[in-house]
Design an enzyme around this catalytic site. Structure first.
Site, PDB file in Angstrom:
ATOM      1  N   SER A 113       0.847  -1.203   0.000  1.00 15.28           N
ATOM      2  CA  SER A 113       0.000   0.000   0.000  1.00 15.28           C
ATOM      3  C   SER A 113       0.875   1.242   0.000  1.00 15.28           C
ATOM      4  CB  SER A 113      -0.891   0.016   1.249  1.00 15.28           C
ATOM      5  OG  SER A 113      -1.452   1.313   1.403  1.00 15.28           O
ATOM      6  N   HIS A 116      -1.205  -1.202  -4.206  1.00 13.86           N
ATOM      7  CA  HIS A 116      -2.475  -0.847  -3.551  1.00 13.86           C
ATOM      8  C   HIS A 116      -2.511   0.659  -3.335  1.00 13.86           C
ATOM      9  CE1 HIS A 116      -5.998  -1.841  -1.037  1.00 13.86           C
ATOM     10  NE2 HIS A 116      -5.562  -0.918  -0.193  1.00 13.86           N
ATOM     11  N   ASP A 146      -4.562   3.707  -1.902  1.00 10.09           N
ATOM     12  CA  ASP A 146      -5.664   4.067  -0.999  1.00 10.09           C
ATOM     13  C   ASP A 146      -6.168   5.463  -1.324  1.00 10.09           C
ATOM     14  OD1 ASP A 146      -4.033   2.295   1.617  1.00 10.09           O
ATOM     15  OD2 ASP A 146      -5.954   1.785   0.712  1.00 10.09           O
ATOM     16  N   MET A 185      -8.704   8.354  -0.414  1.00 10.74           N
ATOM     17  CA  MET A 185      -9.519   8.777   0.726  1.00 10.74           C
ATOM     18  C   MET A 185     -10.014  10.205   0.496  1.00 10.74           C
ATOM     19  SD  MET A 185      -7.180   7.360   3.867  1.00 10.74           S
ATOM     20  CE  MET A 185      -6.549   5.691   3.855  1.00 10.74           C
ATOM     21  N   HIS A 190      -8.217   1.220  -3.872  1.00 10.33           N
ATOM     22  CA  HIS A 190      -9.147   1.008  -2.761  1.00 10.33           C
ATOM     23  C   HIS A 190      -9.806   2.350  -2.459  1.00 10.33           C
ATOM     24  CE1 HIS A 190      -9.545   0.055   1.837  1.00 10.33           C
ATOM     25  NE2 HIS A 190     -10.723   0.133   1.235  1.00 10.33           N
ATOM     26  N   MET A 233     -11.900   4.667  -0.503  1.00  7.26           N
ATOM     27  CA  MET A 233     -12.550   4.962   0.771  1.00  7.26           C
ATOM     28  C   MET A 233     -13.188   6.345   0.628  1.00  7.26           C
ATOM     29  SD  MET A 233      -9.576   3.336   3.139  1.00  7.26           S
ATOM     30  CE  MET A 233      -8.436   3.432   1.764  1.00  7.26           C
ATOM     31  N   MET A 248     -11.573  -5.580   5.545  1.00 11.76           N
ATOM     32  CA  MET A 248     -10.719  -4.679   6.318  1.00 11.76           C
ATOM     33  C   MET A 248     -10.398  -5.326   7.655  1.00 11.76           C
ATOM     34  SD  MET A 248     -10.119  -1.934   4.536  1.00 11.76           S
ATOM     35  CE  MET A 248      -9.244  -1.070   5.827  1.00 11.76           C
ATOM     36  N   ASP A 276      -6.747  -6.379   4.404  1.00 12.10           N
ATOM     37  CA  ASP A 276      -6.140  -5.063   4.313  1.00 12.10           C
ATOM     38  C   ASP A 276      -6.159  -4.376   5.684  1.00 12.10           C
ATOM     39  OD1 ASP A 276      -6.988  -2.024   2.421  1.00 12.10           O
ATOM     40  OD2 ASP A 276      -5.192  -2.616   3.530  1.00 12.10           O
TER      41      ASP A 276
HETATM   42  O1  LIG Z   1      -6.906   0.972   3.410  1.00 13.24           O
HETATM   43  C1  LIG Z   1      -6.032   1.021   4.269  1.00 13.24           C
HETATM   44  C2  LIG Z   1      -6.196   1.905   5.469  1.00 13.24           C
HETATM   45  O2  LIG Z   1      -7.475   2.485   5.444  1.00 13.24           O
HETATM   46  C3  LIG Z   1      -4.859   0.163   4.143  1.00 13.24           C
HETATM   47  O3  LIG Z   1      -4.604  -0.167   2.760  1.00 13.24           O
HETATM   48  C4  LIG Z   1      -3.587   0.644   4.817  1.00 13.24           C
HETATM   49  O4  LIG Z   1      -2.896   1.510   3.963  1.00 13.24           O
HETATM   50  C5  LIG Z   1      -2.729  -0.552   5.125  1.00 13.24           C
HETATM   51  O5  LIG Z   1      -1.586  -0.106   5.836  1.00 13.24           O
HETATM   52  P1  LIG Z   1      -0.912  -1.101   6.922  1.00 13.24           P
HETATM   53  O6  LIG Z   1      -1.948  -1.389   7.975  1.00 13.24           O
HETATM   54  O7  LIG Z   1      -0.519  -2.340   6.173  1.00 13.24           O
HETATM   55  O8  LIG Z   1       0.275  -0.335   7.451  1.00 13.24           O
HETATM   56 FE   LIG Z   2      -6.472  -0.113   1.559  1.00 18.24          FE
END
Ligand SMILES: O=C(CO)[C@@H](O)[C@H](O)COP(=O)(O)O
Ligand SMILES: [Fe+2]
Length: 228
Positions: free
Chosen positions: A8, A31, A33, A35, A64, A66, A135, A173
């Protein structure tokens, strides 16, 4: 059976994303993210960055989302070059229509569940998806502690996939690391997102290889994988 490791970039240096993508050469997916500071209390990036990242790396992008209103925005991430687009079940007004639209744009369709959201209500939707993201932390931030209480939900989801003989990938994740990945693989996950466990090391590419070896060794003896 192959395990997929998706670093990620949330845990990477956003000022050097192209370089950080190169640092995980050999990863299965990157990955990303997304947001919006509404669905989760954090703000990261949007379509323009995904378009640039697509040009900067050959690693396929696992977006992903969010965000609120994925029904409106998610197809644009497929158009921007994401190979997989994950929307949250809690945010989608019409998940079946959205999954079909994402697939029609040429991307894999994926749906995410926050920790408090059960899988059972979505059993009939699973054939519309290419991946389900469970999650294992509350969404919004990297570096959080893994929620072991999500392991039964991973097991129940794997059982549904097996019962309906689906080709659905099961992604975990949040808090996935050398200390937790074997539990996830044993429970039924086959795609693993890792942010801090990869980018928090001196050699991210080596961390990806090591996590994949751990997951595949566990999957090789996991009853669910042997039944495949
Ligand atoms: O979607 C998410 C957080 O919301 C994840 O993708 C985090 O980015 C994962 O990070 P780690 O917990 O592996 O440090
Ligand atoms: Fe994520």
């Amino acid at each position: 059976m192959a395990a997929q490791i998706n670093p990620s970039i949330l845990s990477a240096d956003f000022a050097r994303l192209a370089e950080e993508a190169r640092a995980v050469e050999g990863a299965d997916w990157l990955h990303v993210d997304v947001m919006d500071n509404h669905f989760v209390p954090n703000l990261t990036l949007g379509v323009p960055v995904v378009e640039s990242l697509r040009k900067a790396t050959d690693i396929p992008l696992d977006c992903h989302l969010m965000i609120e209103d994925p029904d409106r925005w998610a197809p644009q991430y497929a158009e921007a070059g994401a190979g997989s687009v994950t929307f949250h079940a809690e945010a989608a007004a019409a998940p079946v229509r959205l999954a079909r639209e994402i697939r029609a744009k040429g991307a894999r369709a994926s749906m995410a569940l926050k920790p408090a959201t059960p899988i059972e209500p979505f059993e009939d939707l699973l054939p519309e998806l290419d991946m389900l993201l469970i999650m294992t932390v509350e969404p919004g931030f990297g570096g959080q502690a893994f929620l072991d209480i999500m392991l039964p939900k991973i097991r129940r989801t794997r059982e549904l996939i097996s019962r309906h003989n689906l080709q659905l990938w099961l992604q975990v994740d949040g808090g996935v690391s050398a200390a937790t990945i074997e539990r996830c693989a044993e429970a039924g996950a086959d795609v693993f997102v890792a942010g801090s466990a990869v980018y928090g090391t001196d050699d991210p590419a080596a961390a990806v290889r090591s996590l994949r070896a751990q997951a595949e060794e566990t999957m090789a003896r996991a009853p669910w994988a042997c039944a495949h």
